[in-house]
Design an enzyme around this catalytic site. Structure first.
Site: not given
Length: 172
Positions: A69, A79-80, A103, A129, A145
């Site tokens: 991902y 962010f990741d 999540i 979140y 994502f």
């Protein structure tokens, strides 16, 4: 490898208010949008747009899913990502589906994919979140994502411990 995306590629981020009560997380009966985006829950809090169809089975609750991902904010800020992380090259990121270890939007989204499928999952804040800021993610953020479902299978405790140990060794 996962392709680069922009927030417009990943289809709209829902800005409507979350549904209240018992219908909030029910599966959606809405038809796909013109661009192929599917609402995975009735309040449009989780949306999926297929990039590449999968040919494998759909994972079941209790199975471990293996995914690659890249997560972005709606402005395109990454962010990741599993991409480029040595400890994620072989297996990607993995978790037990339906246990609440990730999540809510991921438990919902990956349960509606097939192994081999690549898609955009857009998760409104109430499926991500919520009002909590975490890492590079501001409170109340809708997350986009780009995901690939690599595999889904039932693991014994020993198999899971072995995978966790391999990943931990690669982090060092």
């Amino acid at each position: 490898a996962l392709a680069q995306i922009t927030s417009s590629d990943a289809m709209g981020c829902s800005s409507g208010k979350a549904a209240q009560g018992p219908d909030a997380a029910k599966e959606s009966q809405k038809p796909p949008l013109e661009d192929g985006t599917e609402y995975l829950v009735s309040d449009a809090g989780v949306q999926k747009k297929v990039i590449q169809a999968g040919t494998g089975p759909t994972p079941e609750a209790g199975q471990t899913v293996f995914v690659q991902y890249t997560g972005r904010l709606t402005d395109g800020t990454v962010f990741d990502s599993t991409i480029g992380k040595k400890h994620r090259e072989e297996f990607g990121f993995f978790f037990e589906l339906g246990r609440g270890d990730v999540i809510k939007g991921w438990d919902t989204g990956f349960s509606k994919m097939q192994v081999g499928e690549k898609a955009y999952l857009t998760c409104r804040a109430d499926y991500a979140y919520r009002k909590k800021a975490t890492g590079k993610i501001p409170a109340g953020s809708t997350l986009i994502f780009e995901v690939e479902l690599l595999d889904a299978r039932t693991l014994s405790s020993a198999e899971r411990q072995e995978l966790d140990a391999k990943v931990a060794a690669l982090r060092n």
